[in-house]
Design an enzyme around this catalytic site. Structure first.
Site, mmCIF file in Angstrom:
data_model
loop_
_atom_site.group_PDB
_atom_site.id
_atom_site.type_symbol
_atom_site.label_atom_id
_atom_site.label_comp_id
_atom_site.label_asym_id
_atom_site.label_seq_id
_atom_site.Cartn_x
_atom_site.Cartn_y
_atom_site.Cartn_z
ATOM 1 N N GLY A 68 -4.660 -4.628 -3.869
ATOM 2 C CA GLY A 68 -5.179 -3.400 -4.095
ATOM 3 C C GLY A 68 -4.874 -2.364 -4.751
ATOM 4 N N HIS A 69 -4.516 -1.538 -5.652
ATOM 5 C CA HIS A 69 -3.751 -0.366 -6.269
ATOM 6 C C HIS A 69 -5.417 0.435 -6.349
ATOM 7 C CE1 HIS A 69 -0.276 -3.746 -6.994
ATOM 8 N NE2 HIS A 69 -0.635 -3.662 -5.155
ATOM 9 N N GLN A 101 1.877 -6.313 -3.446
ATOM 10 C CA GLN A 101 2.163 -6.240 -1.663
ATOM 11 C C GLN A 101 3.422 -5.490 -1.604
ATOM 12 O OE1 GLN A 101 1.345 -9.262 -3.484
ATOM 13 N NE2 GLN A 101 -0.740 -8.901 -3.069
ATOM 14 N N LYS A 113 1.876 2.567 -4.910
ATOM 15 C CA LYS A 113 2.215 1.637 -6.393
ATOM 16 C C LYS A 113 1.513 1.495 -7.481
ATOM 17 C CE LYS A 113 2.784 -2.662 -4.145
ATOM 18 N NZ LYS A 113 2.280 -2.180 -2.937
ATOM 19 N N ASP A 169 0.852 -0.655 0.240
ATOM 20 C CA ASP A 169 0.203 0.434 0.294
ATOM 21 C C ASP A 169 1.009 1.424 -0.082
ATOM 22 O OD1 ASP A 169 -1.669 -1.919 0.388
ATOM 23 O OD2 ASP A 169 -2.297 -2.033 2.458
HETATM 24 P P1 GDP Z 1 -0.960 0.236 -3.297
HETATM 25 O O1 GDP Z 1 -1.165 -1.198 -3.156
HETATM 26 O O2 GDP Z 1 0.615 0.314 -3.235
HETATM 27 O O3 GDP Z 1 -1.095 0.401 -4.808
HETATM 28 O O4 GDP Z 1 -1.382 1.175 -2.343
HETATM 29 P P2 GDP Z 1 -2.684 1.394 -2.555
HETATM 30 O O5 GDP Z 1 -3.674 2.332 -3.331
HETATM 31 O O6 GDP Z 1 -2.905 0.463 -1.173
HETATM 32 O O7 GDP Z 1 -2.990 2.690 -1.039
HETATM 33 C C1 GDP Z 1 -2.062 3.847 -1.425
HETATM 34 C C2 GDP Z 1 -3.101 5.354 -1.490
HETATM 35 O O8 GDP Z 1 -2.389 6.968 -1.777
HETATM 36 C C3 GDP Z 1 -4.088 5.766 -2.379
HETATM 37 O O9 GDP Z 1 -5.133 5.861 -2.052
HETATM 38 C C4 GDP Z 1 -3.294 6.343 -3.183
HETATM 39 O O10 GDP Z 1 -4.671 7.291 -4.546
HETATM 40 C C5 GDP Z 1 -2.943 6.913 -2.432
HETATM 41 N N1 GDP Z 1 -1.570 7.831 -2.528
HETATM 42 C C6 GDP Z 1 -0.714 6.861 -3.800
HETATM 43 N N2 GDP Z 1 -0.342 8.427 -3.477
HETATM 44 C C7 GDP Z 1 -0.114 9.339 -2.638
HETATM 45 C C8 GDP Z 1 0.391 11.057 -2.483
HETATM 46 O O11 GDP Z 1 1.381 10.605 -3.377
HETATM 47 N N3 GDP Z 1 -0.642 11.570 -1.774
HETATM 48 C C9 GDP Z 1 -1.205 11.479 -1.140
HETATM 49 N N4 GDP Z 1 -2.050 12.153 -0.914
HETATM 50 N N5 GDP Z 1 -2.146 9.988 -1.310
HETATM 51 C C10 GDP Z 1 -1.533 9.019 -2.505
HETATM 52 P P1 IMO Z 2 -0.824 -4.253 -1.882
HETATM 53 O O1 IMO Z 2 -0.925 -4.868 -3.571
HETATM 54 C C1 IMO Z 2 -1.237 -4.895 2.753
HETATM 55 C C2 IMO Z 2 -1.279 -8.801 3.519
HETATM 56 C C3 IMO Z 2 -2.369 -9.049 4.226
HETATM 57 C C4 IMO Z 2 -1.817 -10.375 5.581
HETATM 58 C C5 IMO Z 2 -0.204 -10.769 4.807
HETATM 59 C C6 IMO Z 2 -1.214 -12.277 4.247
HETATM 60 O O2 IMO Z 2 -2.309 -3.680 -1.991
HETATM 61 O O3 IMO Z 2 0.215 -2.932 -1.444
HETATM 62 P P2 IMO Z 2 -2.651 -12.813 1.957
HETATM 63 O O4 IMO Z 2 -3.712 -12.856 1.301
HETATM 64 O O5 IMO Z 2 -1.551 -12.451 1.079
HETATM 65 O O6 IMO Z 2 -1.933 -14.364 2.221
HETATM 66 O O7 IMO Z 2 -2.160 -12.196 3.027
HETATM 67 O O8 IMO Z 2 -0.361 -9.791 3.523
HETATM 68 N N1 IMO Z 2 -1.334 -8.181 2.259
HETATM 69 C C7 IMO Z 2 -1.591 -6.672 2.023
HETATM 70 N N2 IMO Z 2 -1.101 -5.420 2.855
HETATM 71 N N3 IMO Z 2 -1.341 -4.931 0.559
HETATM 72 C C8 IMO Z 2 -1.018 -5.578 -0.375
HETATM 73 O O9 IMO Z 2 -1.208 -5.881 -1.332
HETATM 74 C C9 IMO Z 2 -1.456 -6.378 0.697
HETATM 75 N N4 IMO Z 2 -1.321 -8.231 0.463
HETATM 76 C C10 IMO Z 2 -1.546 -8.746 1.338
HETATM 77 O O10 IMO Z 2 -3.474 -8.412 5.211
HETATM 78 O O11 IMO Z 2 -1.137 -9.547 6.399
HETATM 79 MG MG MG Z 3 -2.399 -1.619 -1.713
#
Ligand code: GDP
Ligand code: IMO
Ligand code: MG
Length: 428
Positions: free
Chosen positions: A40-41, A223, A16, A13
């Site tokens: 979850g991106h 991840q 990416k 999170d």
């Molecule tokens: P990922 O799993 O690495 O793709 O990240 P997620 O999407 O799960 O979580 C990142 C969150 O931060 C998302 O809601 C993005 O829209 C948000 N985000 C990404 N870069 C920035 C940033 O530079 N500033 C802010 N405020 N939000 C960001």
């Molecule tokens: P993104 O791509 C954050 C965590 C789960 C749990 C552990 C194992 O959005 O960064 P799993 O279902 O993979 O066997 O769970 O890994 N986990 C994540 N945490 N971001 C993710 O993906 C994750 N994918 C799995 O919460 O602790």
């Molecule tokens: Mg994510």
């Protein structure tokens, strides 16, 4: 610059999806190489927000070919529903390529993930419940079902029967569940076969040819480094290799072909699920980071655990991934703090430790040693260049760069595509 890896440098999170999407318009292929719909991106394009789980974030850039590599585990129902969701919003998904060697997440593995966690009780991992661990376990145990098996009914039937022989014993005798009829699973999987067929391809061949032709290929990790099954905080990890080496095995591309490895790094730290987290905050600062940073899981809706930036983790990510650059995200979230603590080392059993300890017990005892950096109050969300940032924000970035061991080449100052300060181009 034909091949780049973009991966999470912390516990996932990090942003990416946004970083991949930003580059998507300038690259020819975006490839997911591991994980599945546990990811979850979030990608924000103009006033549109997209939540992607299985599909590569490059799917939102029309010029780019999205690829699901052999190292990914694919839930066919999720694949089709994510595709139709995007089609309904006018996104063309017809260029998608799916490796015939990718493993399928079957309904029994989703069930086993959930009942397995329940069985662990207090020792549970806090998985996403999407069947990820059991599917990778089947792959390693050589009882997995691959995408290509959908096109040979006799082989598919044999494999599902073989996989369920032991699992049905487990379900019935240990977990007190009803045994699963292999024929029902085969029928369910076959129902997806024709819809998926147009995407199935020899992705390894296509990607290697593309690199040899000088096309730009971006490998997008799910991840993060600390969730890697080999290099993360085992057993509180996912069941694949998000680290850079995973891009090679998960896409069938040799390490000599990869030129750049970019670590996505949040300006603070978050984690979802169980496991150690030295800089975790349980006070109002933690709550403030969660609220301002919207730190709620895209996949499971769980609140993310929040804490200060941890330079020990960042240095470790540089080491195990051979990072060439960092993309620092969410700097804007830190606006408003008078002072910002940054963890520079750990104290473990009375000793100062600079590097991530390999011992799980030591890491569980690690206490953060903080250095205080001066904060800023100015809104930075409109900053376009490094010099647009207030002096203290510049100093914060420079301090993180020095502690983390690789140059910070881009900075996120908001969720949108354009809310980014580019310092060094990733594609030059
Ligand atoms: P990922 O799993 O690495 O793709 O990240 P997620 O999407 O799960 O979580 C990142 C969150 O931060 C998302 O809601 C993005 O829209 C948000 N985000 C990404 N870069 C920035 C940033 O530079 N500033 C802010 N405020 N939000 C960001
Ligand atoms: P993104 O791509 C954050 C965590 C789960 C749990 C552990 C194992 O959005 O960064 P799993 O279902 O993979 O066997 O769970 O890994 N986990 C994540 N945490 N971001 C993710 O993906 C994750 N994918 C799995 O919460 O602790
Ligand atoms: Mg994510």
């Amino acid at each position: 610059m034909p091949a780049l890896v973009l991966l999470g440098a912390q516990w996932g999170d990090e942003g990416k999806g946004k970083a991949t999407d930003l580059l998507g318009g300038s690259v020819d292929y975006v490839v997911r190489y591991q994980g599945g719909n546990n990811a979850g991106h979030t990608v924000v394009v103009g006033d549109q927000k997209y939540a992607l789980h299985l599909l590569p974030s490059g799917i939102l850039s029309p010029e780019c070919t999205p690829v699901i590599g052999n190292g990914v585990v694919v839930d066919p129902a999720v694949l089709l529903s994510e595709l139709s969701g995007l089609n309904e919003r006018g996104v063309d998904t017809s260029k998608l390529l799916l490796s015939g060697n990718a493993h399928l997440i079957t309904p029994y593995n989703v069930t086993l993930d959930k009942v397995g966690e329940r069985f662990l009780g207090k020792r549970k991992i806090g998985t996403t419940g999407r069947g990820i661990g059991p599917t990778y376990a089947d792959k390693i145990n050589r009882v997995g079902i691959r995408v290509q098996d959908l096109y040979d009914e006799s082989i598919l039937t044999q494999k599902v029967e073989a996989a369920l022989e032991l699992k049905n014993q487990l379900l019935a005798k240990l977990y007190n569940r009803r045994a699963i009829d292999p024929a029902k699973i085969v029928d369910e999987l076959l129902a997806y076969a024709e819809q998926i067929k147009p995407f199935v391809a020899d992705t390894t061949l296509i990607l290697n040819n593309a690199i040899d032709e000088g096309k730009v290929v971006l490998f997008e990790g799910g991840q993060g480094t600390l969730l890697d099954v080999d290099h993360g905080t085992y057993p509180f990890v996912t069941s694949s290799n998000p680290t850079a080496g995973g891009a090679c095995t998960g896409a069938g591309v040799g390490p000599t072909k990869i030129n750049r490895v970019i670590g996505i790094l949040k300006a603070y730290t978050t984690r979802v699920g169980a496991g150690p987290f030295p800089t975790e905050l349980f006070d109002e600062d933690g709550e403030k980071l969660r609220t301002i940073g919207h730190e709620r899981g895209v996949t499971t809706g769980r609140d993310r655990r929040c804490g200060w930036f941890d330079a020990v983790i960042a240095r470790y990510a540089t080491r195990v991934n051979g990072l060439t650059d960092f993309f620092l995200t969410k700097l804007d979230v830190l606006t408003g703090w008078e002072q910002i603590p940054v963890c520079v080392a750990y104290e473990i059993d009375g000793k100062r430790v600079e590097e991530l300890p390999y011992s799980q017990s030591d890491f569980h005892h690690a206490k953060p040693i903080y250095e205080m950096l001066p904060g800023w109050t100015e809104d930075i969300s409109k900053a376009k260049t490094f010099s647009d940032l207030p002096k203290n924000a510049q100093a914060y970035v420079k301090a993180l760069e020095e502690m983390s061991g690789a140059p910070i080449s881009a900075i996120g100052v908001g969720p949108g595509r354009t809310e980014t300060i580019e310092i060094n181009s990733f594609l030059s």
